[in-house]
Design a protein around this motif. Structure first.
Motif, mmCIF file in Angstrom:
data_model
loop_
_atom_site.group_PDB
_atom_site.id
_atom_site.type_symbol
_atom_site.label_atom_id
_atom_site.label_comp_id
_atom_site.label_asym_id
_atom_site.label_seq_id
_atom_site.Cartn_x
_atom_site.Cartn_y
_atom_site.Cartn_z
ATOM 1 N N UNK A 1 0.833 -1.209 0.000
ATOM 2 C CA UNK A 1 0.000 0.000 0.000
ATOM 3 C C UNK A 1 0.868 1.259 0.000
ATOM 4 N N UNK A 2 1.933 1.243 0.767
ATOM 5 C CA UNK A 2 2.838 2.395 0.836
ATOM 6 C C UNK A 2 3.540 2.622 -0.503
ATOM 7 N N UNK A 3 3.984 1.541 -1.144
ATOM 8 C CA UNK A 3 4.642 1.665 -2.451
ATOM 9 C C UNK A 3 3.669 2.181 -3.514
ATOM 10 N N UNK A 4 2.434 1.744 -3.451
ATOM 11 C CA UNK A 4 1.422 2.241 -4.386
ATOM 12 C C UNK A 4 1.171 3.731 -4.173
ATOM 13 N N UNK A 5 1.157 4.150 -2.927
ATOM 14 C CA UNK A 5 0.956 5.568 -2.625
ATOM 15 C C UNK A 5 2.111 6.408 -3.172
ATOM 16 N N UNK A 6 3.339 5.931 -3.016
ATOM 17 C CA UNK A 6 4.503 6.643 -3.547
ATOM 18 C C UNK A 6 4.429 6.746 -5.068
ATOM 19 N N UNK A 7 4.043 5.647 -5.719
ATOM 20 C CA UNK A 7 3.933 5.670 -7.182
ATOM 21 C C UNK A 7 2.850 6.645 -7.618
ATOM 22 N N UNK A 8 1.760 6.688 -6.871
ATOM 23 C CA UNK A 8 0.664 7.600 -7.199
ATOM 24 C C UNK A 8 1.138 9.048 -7.181
ATOM 25 N N UNK A 9 1.884 9.431 -6.177
ATOM 26 C CA UNK A 9 2.403 10.802 -6.092
ATOM 27 C C UNK A 9 3.446 11.057 -7.180
ATOM 28 N N UNK A 10 4.177 10.024 -7.555
ATOM 29 C CA UNK A 10 5.155 10.186 -8.626
ATOM 30 C C UNK A 10 4.462 10.430 -9.967
ATOM 31 N N UNK A 11 3.336 9.766 -10.190
ATOM 32 C CA UNK A 11 2.602 9.951 -11.439
ATOM 33 C C UNK A 11 2.121 11.389 -11.579
ATOM 34 N N UNK A 12 1.826 12.028 -10.454
ATOM 35 C CA UNK A 12 1.378 13.420 -10.505
ATOM 36 C C UNK A 12 2.464 14.335 -11.057
ATOM 37 N N UNK A 13 3.723 14.018 -10.798
ATOM 38 C CA UNK A 13 4.825 14.852 -11.267
ATOM 39 C C UNK A 13 5.149 14.606 -12.737
ATOM 40 N N UNK A 14 4.585 13.561 -13.338
ATOM 41 C CA UNK A 14 4.895 13.228 -14.730
ATOM 42 C C UNK A 14 3.856 13.763 -15.706
ATOM 43 N N UNK A 15 2.753 14.274 -15.199
ATOM 44 C CA UNK A 15 1.652 14.614 -16.090
ATOM 45 C C UNK A 15 1.235 16.059 -15.906
ATOM 46 N N UNK A 16 1.039 16.774 -17.001
ATOM 47 C CA UNK A 16 0.741 18.196 -16.935
ATOM 48 C C UNK A 16 -0.721 18.496 -16.642
ATOM 49 N N UNK A 17 -1.597 17.507 -16.695
ATOM 50 C CA UNK A 17 -2.993 17.746 -16.344
ATOM 51 C C UNK A 17 -3.976 17.309 -17.417
ATOM 52 N N UNK A 18 -4.907 16.458 -17.036
ATOM 53 C CA UNK A 18 -5.955 15.985 -17.927
ATOM 54 C C UNK A 18 -7.098 15.517 -17.035
ATOM 55 N N UNK A 19 -8.331 15.816 -17.415
ATOM 56 C CA UNK A 19 -9.465 15.500 -16.539
ATOM 57 C C UNK A 19 -9.569 14.013 -16.230
ATOM 58 N N UNK A 20 -9.345 13.176 -17.246
ATOM 59 C CA UNK A 20 -9.487 11.731 -17.048
ATOM 60 C C UNK A 20 -8.377 11.193 -16.145
ATOM 61 N N UNK A 21 -7.132 11.502 -16.493
ATOM 62 C CA UNK A 21 -6.009 10.966 -15.724
ATOM 63 C C UNK A 21 -5.944 11.560 -14.319
ATOM 64 N N UNK A 22 -6.285 12.839 -14.197
ATOM 65 C CA UNK A 22 -6.310 13.443 -12.864
ATOM 66 C C UNK A 22 -7.375 12.797 -11.989
ATOM 67 N N UNK A 23 -8.516 12.471 -12.590
ATOM 68 C CA UNK A 23 -9.574 11.803 -11.838
ATOM 69 C C UNK A 23 -9.148 10.422 -11.350
ATOM 70 N N UNK A 24 -8.387 9.704 -12.192
ATOM 71 C CA UNK A 24 -7.894 8.376 -11.806
ATOM 72 C C UNK A 24 -6.932 8.492 -10.626
ATOM 73 N N UNK A 25 -6.020 9.466 -10.681
ATOM 74 C CA UNK A 25 -5.060 9.642 -9.596
ATOM 75 C C UNK A 25 -5.746 10.055 -8.295
ATOM 76 N N UNK A 26 -6.766 10.897 -8.409
ATOM 77 C CA UNK A 26 -7.492 11.315 -7.210
ATOM 78 C C UNK A 26 -8.169 10.122 -6.550
ATOM 79 N N UNK A 27 -8.701 9.227 -7.352
ATOM 80 C CA UNK A 27 -9.336 8.038 -6.784
ATOM 81 C C UNK A 27 -8.307 7.146 -6.093
#
Length: 242
Positions: free
Chosen positions: A73-99
């Motif tokens: 769970x901790x590793x998944x959380x770290x990867x989730x925050x890392x994905x935020x730094x790789x993407x400039x913003x999109x409604x679909x992908x941002x919604x997936x990360x928020x979930x």
């Protein structure tokens, strides 16, 4: 993006090892709940599992499997925050990360989530276990993994400029440098060649002027000699004749 995929594959492999020990995980939860006198409410959050391991775990086997769940769970959380730094913003992908971030929040209530086909983690539980106790906690990791794979799928369909990394600016500049070198060389060499050409032209003109001056001077000397009588033969002093 390749590094993200590799990290995601490693997490899936770790989860497969954990999945093979699902009965051990459920047994550890059952024993720690008994030790905590907490047999009524469902296991509904990551923080609840953390509390069971920290305060109510009496053997190394239970501690190992509970810790394995928390580490994934901790590793998944770290990867989730890392994905935020790789993407400039999109409604679909941002919604997936928020979930994903919501699901992995330690205080989030997991009791109502259920992993569906092709996952069969819930099917390995009894009806009472699935409905009232462990259906949510065993569904957490496969649901988050599916969300992250969905994020990768959507992101790969976006234009490349939608992806960025703090270190990419220097990397892109480094890649472009060799390609831009000829152009820069042409720009830097053009004024030099013009300057050399100008110097050559000036030097040629100076030579022409010098040669012309020599010719003029020589002509004047010749004219002076002719005007003085055009001496014929060597000069002899007066009074001495052979």
């Amino acid at each position: 993006m390749n590094e993200v995929k590799e990290t995601l594959r490693n997490l899936e492999q770790n989860y497969k090892l954990f999945l093979q020990q699902q009965f051990t995980f459920i047994g550890a939860l059952q024993r720690t709940r008994e030790n905590a006198h907490d047999m009524i409410r469902p296991v509904a959050s990551i923080s609840q599992v953390q509390s069971y391991m920290d305060h109510h775990c009496n053997n190394s086997t239970d501690r190992r499997i509970l810790n394995m769940f928390l580490n994934i769970c901790n590793d998944l959380s770290k990867l989730c925050h890392r994905l935020e730094t790789l993407h400039s913003g999109n409604n679909v992908t941002d919604g997936i990360l928020e979930r994903c971030k919501l699901l992995l929040s330690h205080s989030n209530n997991l009791s109502t989530i259920r992993a569906k086909y092709p996952h069969d983690v819930v099917n390995h539980l009894s009806c009472d276990e699935a409905k009232n106790h462990y259906g949510g906690v065993v569904s957490l990791i496969p649901i988050v993994l599916d969300c992250m794979k969905e994020w990768v799928t959507h992101t790969e369909k976006l234009p490349q400029r939608a992806l960025y990394n703090v270190s990419c600016g220097s990397a892109v500049a480094g890649k472009r440098a060799p390609q831009d070198a000829p152009a820069r060389a042409a720009i830097s060499q053009a004024p030099l060649s013009v300057h050399l050409e100008a110097q050559t032209s000036t030097s040629n003109k100076d030579n022409v002027k010098v040669q012309a001056s020599k010719r003029v001077l020589k002509k004047k000397l010749n004219d002076t000699e002719n005007h003085s009588g055009k001496l014929k033969g060597p000069w002899k002093p007066p009074g001495r004749h052979a």
